[in-house]
Structure formats: structure tokens, C-alpha cells
Design a protein around this motif. Structure first.
Motif, PDB file in Angstrom:
ATOM      1  N   LYS A  44      38.279  54.331 103.066  1.00 34.97           N
ATOM      2  CA  LYS A  44      36.825  54.352 102.902  1.00 34.97           C
ATOM      3  C   LYS A  44      36.291  52.971 102.550  1.00 34.97           C
ATOM      4  N   ILE A  99      36.295  50.712 105.547  1.00 34.33           N
ATOM      5  CA  ILE A  99      35.161  50.987 106.443  1.00 34.33           C
ATOM      6  C   ILE A  99      33.881  50.378 105.877  1.00 34.33           C
ATOM      7  N   GLU A 100      33.667  50.585 104.562  1.00 31.47           N
ATOM      8  CA  GLU A 100      32.477  50.015 103.930  1.00 31.47           C
ATOM      9  C   GLU A 100      32.503  48.490 103.988  1.00 31.47           C
ATOM     10  N   ASN A 101      33.684  47.919 103.781  1.00 30.11           N
ATOM     11  CA  ASN A 101      33.798  46.462 103.824  1.00 30.11           C
ATOM     12  C   ASN A 101      33.498  45.924 105.220  1.00 30.11           C
ATOM     13  N   ALA A 102      33.984  46.632 106.240  1.00 24.55           N
ATOM     14  CA  ALA A 102      33.699  46.212 107.617  1.00 24.55           C
ATOM     15  C   ALA A 102      32.200  46.295 107.902  1.00 24.55           C
ATOM     16  N   ASP A 103      31.561  47.368 107.392  1.00 25.45           N
ATOM     17  CA  ASP A 103      30.115  47.508 107.580  1.00 25.45           C
ATOM     18  C   ASP A 103      29.361  46.389 106.877  1.00 25.45           C
ATOM     19  N   LEU A 104      29.780  46.094 105.635  1.00 21.93           N
ATOM     20  CA  LEU A 104      29.132  45.001 104.895  1.00 21.93           C
ATOM     21  C   LEU A 104      29.346  43.662 105.595  1.00 21.93           C
ATOM     22  N   GLN A 105      30.551  43.468 106.120  1.00 19.58           N
ATOM     23  CA  GLN A 105      30.832  42.222 106.826  1.00 19.58           C
ATOM     24  C   GLN A 105      29.938  42.070 108.050  1.00 19.58           C
ATOM     25  N   SER A 106      29.738  43.190 108.762  1.00 20.12           N
ATOM     26  CA  SER A 106      28.858  43.151 109.932  1.00 20.12           C
ATOM     27  C   SER A 106      27.419  42.817 109.522  1.00 20.12           C
ATOM     28  N   ARG A 107      26.979  43.446 108.425  1.00 22.81           N
ATOM     29  CA  ARG A 107      25.616  43.178 107.958  1.00 22.81           C
ATOM     30  C   ARG A 107      25.468  41.731 107.492  1.00 22.81           C
TER      31      ARG A 107
END
Length: 282
Positions: free
Chosen positions: A104, A107-115
């Protein structure tokens, strides 16, 4: 021969006792000296009781104690194993929960990285636009600094009536309201263009006498380009005004002419005025 048979019977009893301890049927506390001795005595009585010596009893007792000890140890080991299995199950559950949480978080880290990447890209675009805007502002400031600041606004006089005269005269507007660039001369009544460009001019004149003409003209290099004419039949106020845009070369001359036989009026109320300014250089 009989001794060997008795010893064999004893070993079979011990084996049975151990098997019962491992299966949970008999524990160390269930085995007593009397039971073991009864089993042994029964076997020995069948064989030959007279041939058993006291040493055999001591060895049997020692073997019994060893059997009881091993049985207790096996029971304790089983309890420890069950406890370890329970602890291992709990650890496995915690490990699974930790792994799920790690997935989890990934996934959150990847989302934050994208943002963050998107924000950085947007920031880069905004910074580029800001740099462009700053350069444009600096260029406009430079252009504004290089552009001549030319504007004038004059009132005619405080003397009241001027004219009529037999000949045309240049009106000399003497009351200075604004004269940026000092391009208008109050002594000659002439505006001289300091730079090539597009200029705006306007004027207003009034008169208050009856049966007179009030005819004024805007001249460019000695040629009339704009005029205002009024005629008053009876005594009263009348006014005329006009404006235009002129393209001038450096050194061109612009002035106001009062035609012969005409008159104008001005006083402290600044009723007659002449105005002009540079729209943009060429």
C-alpha cells in the motif's frame, strides 16, 4: 534364560509407557512405582521369582525413572512446540499485514512521486513563463525609458478679449498647465516636434461679443490642417473646439492662428486652451 525373558518384558513395558506419553494417553505423573513393580513382579512370578536379585530391582527403578523423565521431557517439548507454532502463526500474520502495508505504501509513494513530477513540470513551465514575462517587462521598461515624454497643455491668457485684428496672428498660449519635454514655446506660440512620431492635438476657444467672428486654425509647417469657426449675432457666449492626429517629422512646427477680423476670449477661468502629446515615436 529366565533373566533375559524378564528383562525383555521390562523393556516392553517401558516402550509401552513411552508410547502412551508421546500420544498424550499417559503422562509422567500417571506412572507410579507400584504399577511398574506390579507389572514386573507378574512377569517374574511367571518365570522364576527366586532367581531375581536386588540389583535387578535397582536397575529397574533406574530405568523407570529414566522413562518417566523422558516422558515428561517429551510432554514439555510438545507444549513448547505448540507454543512456538502459535507464536509463528502470529508472526506470520503480522508479517502478512506488514507486507500488505508495504504494498500500500509503495502504491501511495508511486502516486506521490507522479504528483511531485507533475508539479515540478508545471513549476518549470510557470518559471519559463515568468522569465519570459520578466524579459517583456524589462523590454517595455527600456522602451518606455527610451521613449520621449512629450505632452503640453496651455491656457491662452488672463487678459480677456483678444482681437479682432486686421491680419492673421499666431495665438501665444501663455498659461502653462503641462509642458513635458519643453517642446512648446510660450514666446513664439509654436510647438516643435523633437522626434519623428504620431501626435495628438486639440484646442478650444470662446468669445462673448455680439456680431463677431471667432475663427481659429491649426497650422502644420505653415499650412492650415484644422479649423474652428463660430459667429455670434447678439451678445452672448459661444465656443468652438476641434482635434486631430498628425504624423510629424523631427523639427516639424505646429501652431494656432487667429484669422484677421476674428476674436477670442480667455480669463482666469481658462476658457480657451491648446493641448497636445506624443502618441508613439516612429
Amino acid at each position: 534364560m529366565r533373566r533375559a525373558a524378564a528383562f525383555l518384558v521390562l523393556l516392553l513395558c517401558l516402550y509401552w509407557t513411552r508410547a502412551q506419553g508421546e500420544s498424550g494417553g499417559v503422562t509422567g505423573n500417571d506412572i507410579t512405582q507400584t504399577e511398574v513393580q506390579s507389572d514386573i513382579l507378574g512377569v517374574i512370578a511367571t518365570s522364576d521369582q527366586t532367581n531375581i536379585t536386588p540389583d535387578i530391582w535397582a536397575e529397574l527403578k533406574e530405568l523407570r525413572d529414566m522413562a518417566i523423565k523422558h516422558s515428561v521431557e517429551l510432554s514439555n517439548s510438545k507444549s513448547k512446540m505448540e507454543k512456538l507454532e502459535q507464536e509463528n502463526t502470529a508472526i506470520q500474520a503480522r508479517l502478512t499485514a506488514s507486507e500488505n502495508e508495504m504494498v500500500k505504501l509503495k502504491i501511495e509513494n508511486a502516486d506521490l512521486q507522479s504528483r511531485v513530477t507533475a508539479s515540478e513540470d508545471k513549476s518549470t513551465v510557470l518559471e519559463a513563463r515568468m522569465n519570459t514575462s520578466e524579459k517583456e517587462v524589462e523590454e517595455l521598461k527600456r522602451q518606455n525609458a527610451d521613449r520621449p515624454k512629450l505632452a503640453f497643455s496651455f491656457g491662452l491668457t488672463n487678459a480677456g478679449r483678444i482681437g479682432p485684428f486686421n491680419n492673421d496672428i499666431t495665438l501665444k498660449f501663455s498659461k502653462v498647465f503641462t509642458n513635458l519635454g519643453q517642446a512648446y514655446s510660450t514666446s513664439t506660440g509654436v510647438f516643435t516636434a523633437p522626434v519623428r512620431g504620431v501626435y495628438f492635438f486639440s484646442f478650444t476657444t470662446v468669445d462673448n461679443r455680439g456680431d463677431v467672428n471667432s475663427h481659429v486654425q491649426l497650422y502644420h509647417n505653415g499650412r492650415s490642417v484644422l479649423s474652428s469657426y463660430t459667429h455670434t449675432v447678439v451678445y452672448g457666449w459661444n465656443s468652438g473646439s476641434n482635434s486631430m492626429v498628425l504624423q510629424l517629422e523631427k523639427g516639424d512646427r505646429v501652431n494656432m492662428i487667429l484669422r484677421g477680423g476674428s476674436s477670442v476670449y480667455d480669463d482666469n477661468d481658462d476658457r480657451s486652451s491648446f493641448n497636445g502629446f506624443l502618441l508613439f515615436p516612429l
